[in-house]
Design a protein around this motif. Structure first.
Motif, PDB file in Angstrom:
ATOM      1  N   CYS A 187      -5.700  10.125  -2.133  1.00 23.95           N
ATOM      2  CA  CYS A 187      -6.027  10.377  -0.724  1.00 23.95           C
ATOM      3  C   CYS A 187      -6.773   9.201  -0.110  1.00 23.95           C
ATOM      4  CB  CYS A 187      -6.857  11.655  -0.595  1.00 23.95           C
ATOM      5  SG  CYS A 187      -5.925  13.164  -0.921  1.00 23.95           S
ATOM      6  N   LYS A 188      -7.644   8.577  -0.902  1.00 27.44           N
ATOM      7  CA  LYS A 188      -8.354   7.384  -0.424  1.00 27.44           C
ATOM      8  C   LYS A 188      -7.354   6.271  -0.134  1.00 27.44           C
ATOM      9  CE  LYS A 188     -11.984   4.089  -1.654  1.00 27.44           C
ATOM     10  NZ  LYS A 188     -12.956   3.655  -2.687  1.00 27.44           N
ATOM     11  N   SER A 189      -6.375   6.132  -1.009  1.00 25.71           N
ATOM     12  CA  SER A 189      -5.336   5.130  -0.804  1.00 25.71           C
ATOM     13  C   SER A 189      -4.517   5.441   0.445  1.00 25.71           C
ATOM     14  CB  SER A 189      -4.416   5.073  -2.028  1.00 25.71           C
ATOM     15  OG  SER A 189      -3.401   4.108  -1.860  1.00 25.71           O
ATOM     16  N   LEU A 190      -4.302   6.731   0.706  1.00 27.39           N
ATOM     17  CA  LEU A 190      -3.550   7.157   1.892  1.00 27.39           C
ATOM     18  C   LEU A 190      -4.280   6.767   3.176  1.00 27.39           C
ATOM     19  CD1 LEU A 190      -1.169   8.671   3.164  1.00 27.39           C
ATOM     20  CD2 LEU A 190      -2.486  10.790   2.903  1.00 27.39           C
ATOM     21  N   VAL A 191      -5.609   6.875   3.170  1.00 25.26           N
ATOM     22  CA  VAL A 191      -6.404   6.473   4.342  1.00 25.26           C
ATOM     23  C   VAL A 191      -6.215   4.985   4.620  1.00 25.26           C
ATOM     24  CG1 VAL A 191      -8.746   6.191   5.240  1.00 25.26           C
ATOM     25  CG2 VAL A 191      -8.110   8.297   4.042  1.00 25.26           C
ATOM     26  N   ARG A 198       0.822  -1.214   0.000  1.00 26.74           N
ATOM     27  CA  ARG A 198       0.000   0.000   0.000  1.00 26.74           C
ATOM     28  C   ARG A 198       0.852   1.258   0.000  1.00 26.74           C
ATOM     29  NH1 ARG A 198      -5.627  -1.014   3.341  1.00 26.74           N
ATOM     30  NH2 ARG A 198      -5.891  -3.204   2.788  1.00 26.74           N
ATOM     31  N   LEU A 199       2.033   1.195   0.608  1.00 23.42           N
ATOM     32  CA  LEU A 199       2.930   2.339   0.582  1.00 23.42           C
ATOM     33  C   LEU A 199       3.373   2.628  -0.845  1.00 23.42           C
ATOM     34  CD1 LEU A 199       4.672   4.478   1.967  1.00 23.42           C
ATOM     35  CD2 LEU A 199       6.427   2.718   2.313  1.00 23.42           C
ATOM     36  N   LEU A 200       3.767   1.582  -1.575  1.00 26.42           N
ATOM     37  CA  LEU A 200       4.212   1.756  -2.960  1.00 26.42           C
ATOM     38  C   LEU A 200       3.074   2.263  -3.851  1.00 26.42           C
ATOM     39  CD1 LEU A 200       6.411  -1.451  -3.396  1.00 26.42           C
ATOM     40  CD2 LEU A 200       7.193   0.906  -3.119  1.00 26.42           C
ATOM     41  N   VAL A 201       1.882   1.685  -3.671  1.00 27.28           N
ATOM     42  CA  VAL A 201       0.723   2.098  -4.475  1.00 27.28           C
ATOM     43  C   VAL A 201       0.366   3.556  -4.196  1.00 27.28           C
ATOM     44  CG1 VAL A 201      -1.762   1.765  -4.813  1.00 27.28           C
ATOM     45  CG2 VAL A 201      -0.233  -0.218  -4.720  1.00 27.28           C
ATOM     46  N   THR A 202       0.356   3.943  -2.929  1.00 27.37           N
ATOM     47  CA  THR A 202      -0.001   5.312  -2.551  1.00 27.37           C
ATOM     48  C   THR A 202       1.008   6.323  -3.101  1.00 27.37           C
ATOM     49  OG1 THR A 202      -1.065   4.513  -0.523  1.00 27.37           O
ATOM     50  CG2 THR A 202      -0.513   6.858  -0.620  1.00 27.37           C
TER      51      THR A 202
END
Length: 202
Positions: free
Chosen positions: A60-64, A19-23
């Protein structure tokens, strides 16, 4: 980065990295578009700026989601060994985080046998009656209304309960009728229950 399936030890650490890489990638694109647009027009008032702003919404949704998964702790060490040993050949899972409106509940270990769904959470803030009712409701809606959900906060009682169920598993499965799901014909009843629980887990 080798993929780790949900319900497997190491899943939380894997998801944190993924998720870090995707965000990061989702933020790089709109920022890049903004820089290109500003460099070309010398003003913020251009279509690329507009597209960049829209692109920040899914980022931003991915960041959540990233923040939520980083709040969870991976399962490791002796506690993991004890739960795996207790489960034996039963349908089981590790490192799940059940989502609900009021509170997300980390479930370090879970076992399913017949109508018995036994969970272990180290989260002392968890309201046991609430999460048991929440899981039972989800299972009932999906056709498993007879499921008996029990959540433990302490590791030793959890392992004792799981070991008892494992040693008497035929008794707990006795008399339960099952019609395979056409969408997942390869899954047993217990695996279908686990599949349903995966749907409410991070």
């Amino acid at each position: 980065m080798k993929k780790v399936k949900k319900g497997t030890a190491g899943y939380i650490r894997y998801e944190q990295k993924r998720r870090l890489l995707v965000t990061l990638a989702m933020f790089v694109l709109p920022i890049g578009l903004y820089i290109i647009g500003f460099a070309a027009t010398k003003t913020n008032l251009n279509w690329l700026t507009f597209i960049a702003i829209l692109g920040c919404l899914p980022a931003c949704k991915s960041l959540v989601g990233l923040i939520m998964i980083f709040m969870q702790k991976p399962v490791k060490g002796e506690a993991l060994n004890q739960t795996v040993q207790a489960a034996g050949d039963l349908v089981s899972a590790n490192e799940l985080v059940f989502t609900a409106y009021e509170h997300n509940t980390p479930v370090n270990a879970l076992v399913i046998c017949g109508d018995q769904v036994v969970c272990y959470t180290p989260d002392q803030k968890t309201e046991i009656p609430y999460i048991e009712k929440h899981i039972s409701k989800i299972l009932a809606v999906n056709g498993f209304s007879s499921a008996n959900v029990k959540v433990f906060k302490e590791l030793k009682p959890y392992c004792q309960r799981v070991e008892h169920i494992r040693k008497n598993q035929e008794k707990y499965r006795e008399g339960i009728k099952f019609t395979p799901d056409e969408r997942y014909p390869e899954l047993s009843r217990e695996e279908l229950i686990l599949h349903t629980l995966y749907a409410i887990s991070l």
